[in-house]
Design a protein around this motif. Structure first.
Motif, PDB file in Angstrom:
ATOM      1  N   VAL A 182       0.845  -1.199   0.000  1.00 42.72           N
ATOM      2  CA  VAL A 182       0.000   0.000   0.000  1.00 42.72           C
ATOM      3  C   VAL A 182       0.878   1.246   0.000  1.00 42.72           C
ATOM      4  CG1 VAL A 182      -1.636   1.339   1.367  1.00 42.72           C
ATOM      5  CG2 VAL A 182      -1.971  -1.118   1.066  1.00 42.72           C
ATOM      6  N   ASN A 183       1.912   1.220   0.832  1.00 42.67           N
ATOM      7  CA  ASN A 183       2.817   2.359   0.856  1.00 42.67           C
ATOM      8  C   ASN A 183       3.512   2.551  -0.486  1.00 42.67           C
ATOM      9  OD1 ASN A 183       2.686   3.686   3.392  1.00 42.67           O
ATOM     10  ND2 ASN A 183       3.615   1.887   4.353  1.00 42.67           N
ATOM     11  N   GLY A 184       3.742   1.465  -1.174  1.00 38.10           N
ATOM     12  CA  GLY A 184       4.364   1.576  -2.490  1.00 38.10           C
ATOM     13  C   GLY A 184       3.516   2.421  -3.428  1.00 38.10           C
ATOM     14  N   TYR A 185       2.234   2.152  -3.430  1.00 35.27           N
ATOM     15  CA  TYR A 185       1.350   2.942  -4.286  1.00 35.27           C
ATOM     16  C   TYR A 185       1.311   4.396  -3.808  1.00 35.27           C
ATOM     17  CZ  TYR A 185      -2.335   3.489  -7.743  1.00 35.27           C
ATOM     18  OH  TYR A 185      -3.047   3.858  -8.852  1.00 35.27           O
ATOM     19  N   ALA A 186       1.174   4.555  -2.505  1.00 35.73           N
ATOM     20  CA  ALA A 186       1.113   5.910  -1.951  1.00 35.73           C
ATOM     21  C   ALA A 186       2.409   6.664  -2.229  1.00 35.73           C
ATOM     22  CB  ALA A 186       0.831   5.859  -0.449  1.00 35.73           C
ATOM     23  N   ASP A 187       3.519   5.951  -2.203  1.00 37.32           N
ATOM     24  CA  ASP A 187       4.806   6.594  -2.488  1.00 37.32           C
ATOM     25  C   ASP A 187       4.850   7.113  -3.912  1.00 37.32           C
ATOM     26  OD1 ASP A 187       5.700   6.098   0.029  1.00 37.32           O
ATOM     27  OD2 ASP A 187       6.921   4.356  -0.500  1.00 37.32           O
ATOM     28  N   MET A 188       4.328   6.322  -4.825  1.00 36.97           N
ATOM     29  CA  MET A 188       4.301   6.779  -6.214  1.00 36.97           C
ATOM     30  C   MET A 188       3.541   8.102  -6.299  1.00 36.97           C
ATOM     31  SD  MET A 188       2.403   5.115  -9.496  1.00 36.97           S
ATOM     32  CE  MET A 188       0.893   4.929  -8.568  1.00 36.97           C
ATOM     33  N   LEU A 189       2.381   8.143  -5.635  1.00 43.67           N
ATOM     34  CA  LEU A 189       1.567   9.355  -5.688  1.00 43.67           C
ATOM     35  C   LEU A 189       2.266  10.541  -5.032  1.00 43.67           C
ATOM     36  CD1 LEU A 189      -1.946   7.835  -4.939  1.00 43.67           C
ATOM     37  CD2 LEU A 189      -1.064   8.649  -7.131  1.00 43.67           C
ATOM     38  N   SER A 190       2.918  10.303  -3.916  1.00 46.69           N
ATOM     39  CA  SER A 190       3.562  11.442  -3.250  1.00 46.69           C
ATOM     40  C   SER A 190       4.800  11.893  -4.021  1.00 46.69           C
ATOM     41  CB  SER A 190       3.905  11.116  -1.796  1.00 46.69           C
ATOM     42  OG  SER A 190       4.674   9.956  -1.706  1.00 46.69           O
ATOM     43  N   SER A 191       5.467  10.950  -4.686  1.00 47.51           N
ATOM     44  CA  SER A 191       6.589  11.361  -5.530  1.00 47.51           C
ATOM     45  C   SER A 191       6.097  12.248  -6.663  1.00 47.51           C
ATOM     46  CB  SER A 191       7.282  10.137  -6.125  1.00 47.51           C
ATOM     47  OG  SER A 191       7.793   9.304  -5.118  1.00 47.51           O
ATOM     48  N   LEU A 192       4.988  11.861  -7.260  1.00 47.55           N
ATOM     49  CA  LEU A 192       4.399  12.687  -8.316  1.00 47.55           C
ATOM     50  C   LEU A 192       4.089  14.070  -7.766  1.00 47.55           C
ATOM     51  CD1 LEU A 192       2.016  10.214 -10.158  1.00 47.55           C
ATOM     52  CD2 LEU A 192       3.786  11.601 -11.214  1.00 47.55           C
ATOM     53  N   SER A 193       3.460  14.087  -6.606  1.00 46.11           N
ATOM     54  CA  SER A 193       3.110  15.357  -5.992  1.00 46.11           C
ATOM     55  C   SER A 193       4.354  16.215  -5.795  1.00 46.11           C
ATOM     56  CB  SER A 193       2.433  15.117  -4.645  1.00 46.11           C
ATOM     57  OG  SER A 193       2.292  16.330  -3.952  1.00 46.11           O
ATOM     58  N   GLU A 194       5.401  15.575  -5.326  1.00 48.14           N
ATOM     59  CA  GLU A 194       6.635  16.290  -5.017  1.00 48.14           C
ATOM     60  C   GLU A 194       7.251  16.887  -6.283  1.00 48.14           C
ATOM     61  OE1 GLU A 194       8.494  18.133  -2.526  1.00 48.14           O
ATOM     62  OE2 GLU A 194       7.014  16.638  -1.848  1.00 48.14           O
ATOM     63  N   LYS A 195       7.381  16.046  -7.296  1.00 45.36           N
ATOM     64  CA  LYS A 195       7.985  16.494  -8.560  1.00 45.36           C
ATOM     65  C   LYS A 195       7.191  17.638  -9.168  1.00 45.36           C
ATOM     66  CE  LYS A 195      11.605  14.085  -9.882  1.00 45.36           C
ATOM     67  NZ  LYS A 195      12.870  14.735 -10.273  1.00 45.36           N
ATOM     68  N   ILE A 196       5.891  17.507  -9.141  1.00 43.45           N
ATOM     69  CA  ILE A 196       5.049  18.517  -9.767  1.00 43.45           C
ATOM     70  C   ILE A 196       5.074  19.802  -8.955  1.00 43.45           C
ATOM     71  CG2 ILE A 196       2.683  19.063 -10.449  1.00 43.45           C
ATOM     72  CD1 ILE A 196       2.340  16.063 -11.044  1.00 43.45           C
ATOM     73  N   GLY A 197       5.127  19.658  -7.637  1.00 43.36           N
ATOM     74  CA  GLY A 197       5.240  20.828  -6.780  1.00 43.36           C
ATOM     75  C   GLY A 197       6.531  21.584  -7.052  1.00 43.36           C
ATOM     76  N   GLU A 198       7.579  20.799  -7.262  1.00 43.48           N
ATOM     77  CA  GLU A 198       8.879  21.359  -7.619  1.00 43.48           C
ATOM     78  C   GLU A 198       8.742  22.225  -8.887  1.00 43.48           C
ATOM     79  OE1 GLU A 198      12.502  18.857  -9.056  1.00 43.48           O
ATOM     80  OE2 GLU A 198      11.968  18.180  -7.031  1.00 43.48           O
ATOM     81  N   LEU A 199       8.093  21.663  -9.874  1.00 44.30           N
ATOM     82  CA  LEU A 199       7.889  22.400 -11.124  1.00 44.30           C
ATOM     83  C   LEU A 199       7.114  23.679 -10.870  1.00 44.30           C
ATOM     84  CD1 LEU A 199       7.926  22.708 -14.195  1.00 44.30           C
ATOM     85  CD2 LEU A 199       5.868  21.285 -14.290  1.00 44.30           C
ATOM     86  N   ALA A 200       6.086  23.581 -10.055  1.00 43.63           N
ATOM     87  CA  ALA A 200       5.272  24.761  -9.760  1.00 43.63           C
ATOM     88  C   ALA A 200       6.150  25.872  -9.184  1.00 43.63           C
ATOM     89  CB  ALA A 200       4.149  24.405  -8.792  1.00 43.63           C
ATOM     90  N   ARG A 201       7.043  25.482  -8.280  1.00 39.51           N
ATOM     91  CA  ARG A 201       7.918  26.497  -7.661  1.00 39.51           C
ATOM     92  C   ARG A 201       8.885  27.096  -8.679  1.00 39.51           C
ATOM     93  NH1 ARG A 201       7.364  22.775  -3.588  1.00 39.51           N
ATOM     94  NH2 ARG A 201       9.249  21.645  -4.154  1.00 39.51           N
ATOM     95  N   GLU A 202       9.237  26.318  -9.675  1.00 35.55           N
ATOM     96  CA  GLU A 202      10.160  26.823 -10.684  1.00 35.55           C
ATOM     97  C   GLU A 202       9.492  27.778 -11.668  1.00 35.55           C
ATOM     98  OE1 GLU A 202      12.651  22.614 -10.882  1.00 35.55           O
ATOM     99  OE2 GLU A 202      11.710  23.413 -12.683  1.00 35.55           O
ATOM    100  N   MET A 203       8.172  27.834 -11.603  1.00 38.87           N
ATOM    101  CA  MET A 203       7.462  28.517 -12.683  1.00 38.87           C
ATOM    102  C   MET A 203       7.386  30.024 -12.549  1.00 38.87           C
ATOM    103  SD  MET A 203       4.374  25.952 -13.744  1.00 38.87           S
ATOM    104  CE  MET A 203       3.699  26.988 -15.033  1.00 38.87           C
ATOM    105  N   ASP A 204       7.507  30.551 -11.376  1.00 35.75           N
ATOM    106  CA  ASP A 204       7.300  32.007 -11.284  1.00 35.75           C
ATOM    107  C   ASP A 204       8.579  32.791 -11.541  1.00 35.75           C
ATOM    108  OD1 ASP A 204       7.382  32.363  -7.664  1.00 35.75           O
ATOM    109  OD2 ASP A 204       8.461  31.045  -9.009  1.00 35.75           O
TER     110      ASP A 204
END
Lengths: 150, 150
Positions: free
Chosen positions: A128-150
């Motif tokens: 279960v954590n494996g699946y959740a980890d995938m989702l949180s990694s996605l969240s993290e990467k995308i959040g990173e991009l968001a911060r790079e955008m301004d």
DNA sequence: TGTTTCGTTCAGTACGAAGTAAACATTCCA
DNA sequence: TGGAATGTTTACTTCGTACTGAACGAAACA
């Protein structure tokens, strides 16, 4: 020649409608976004209805939705009774960080189901954590991009 | 005590059904994924139907869909006539790189509408490219994550 | 070969989401 | 104050998708 630009315009609008539909928004909202992206300048409420051939009711609900998501902005013009709409500042950044937040929420939601699962069921917890980890990694990467955008 | 684990199990399954629905897959497919993630071991075709209380037809179409996406794998057991299913190897990685590809396709699709837009309409081109850039950045970041996953 | 066990396919159905149209509320102007 | 213009709300309709159930085909067994 002007004809092809007009064609391109409506193609773009329709495509963005379909794309945003896959993101879970009503197609109409996507088409409104498309029109506003293409135009760049504020577009009148009624023009949205006539140009996109949708009812005023649809314009009202869709614009409200997009406003609530900070993707568009309602503006007024002096001496004009109509509402106008344009892209919100940082709208793309908002969309991306929203996406990041969605993945974060899903990840947390899944992980919370483990609250009542005892330590001994380590294998289940790991999967279960494996699946959740995938989702949180996605969240993290995308959040990173968001911060790079301004 | 066992009761709460059972509850957690079905909660997880239902939640994953909802989550994968937001990703554009049928809820049933998501619930099947959930069951397979929870169990870890191969699950029989008929058990999917009975445990999730869905028709064999639904199991058939959903499993085929998931197979086509390389998210699950159909396996057989010696002396057993039934089909069994389990998570495909690298299924999470596959899902992530699929997501990356989706954003890439959307970006390219949008950009292609500019083919017939003359150079002089630089402002329009810039705005459309802005949206497409957001999508390709997402694709890029997510693809990066996919490569980090194995 | 006949029968049972499987999985697939397809017609029909149910359900939810999105859009319409009309009634409504509000604001502005004459 | 009356009336036109504007945006919102709501009941209804439409449309697409997902699921069911039954018919079907294929394979295993007896």
């Amino acid at each position: 020649m002007e004809q092809t630009v007009e064609t391109a315009r409506s193609e773009f609008i329709e495509k963005l409608g379909l794309i945003m539909q896959t993101e879970g928004l009503p197609r109409t909202a996507g088409r409104i976004m498309g029109l506003l992206v293409w135009e760049g300048t504020p577009v009148a409420f009624c023009d949205l209805a006539t140009e996109l051939q949708i009812s005023r009711g649809s314009v009202s609900t869709a614009t409200r939705l997009l406003e609530d998501k900070f993707m568009i902005k309602r503006v007024t013009k002096a001496g004009e009774r109509q509402d106008y709409f344009q892209l919100a500042p940082k709208s793309y950044e908002t969309m991306v960080s929203d996406l990041s937040r969605q993945f974060r929420r899903k990840s947390d939601d899944l992980r919370s189901t483990l609250d009542d699962v005892p330590e001994c069921a380590a294998d289940i917890r790991a999967r279960v954590n494996g699946y959740a980890d995938m989702l949180s990694s996605l969240s993290e990467k995308i959040g990173e991009l968001a911060r790079e955008m301004d």
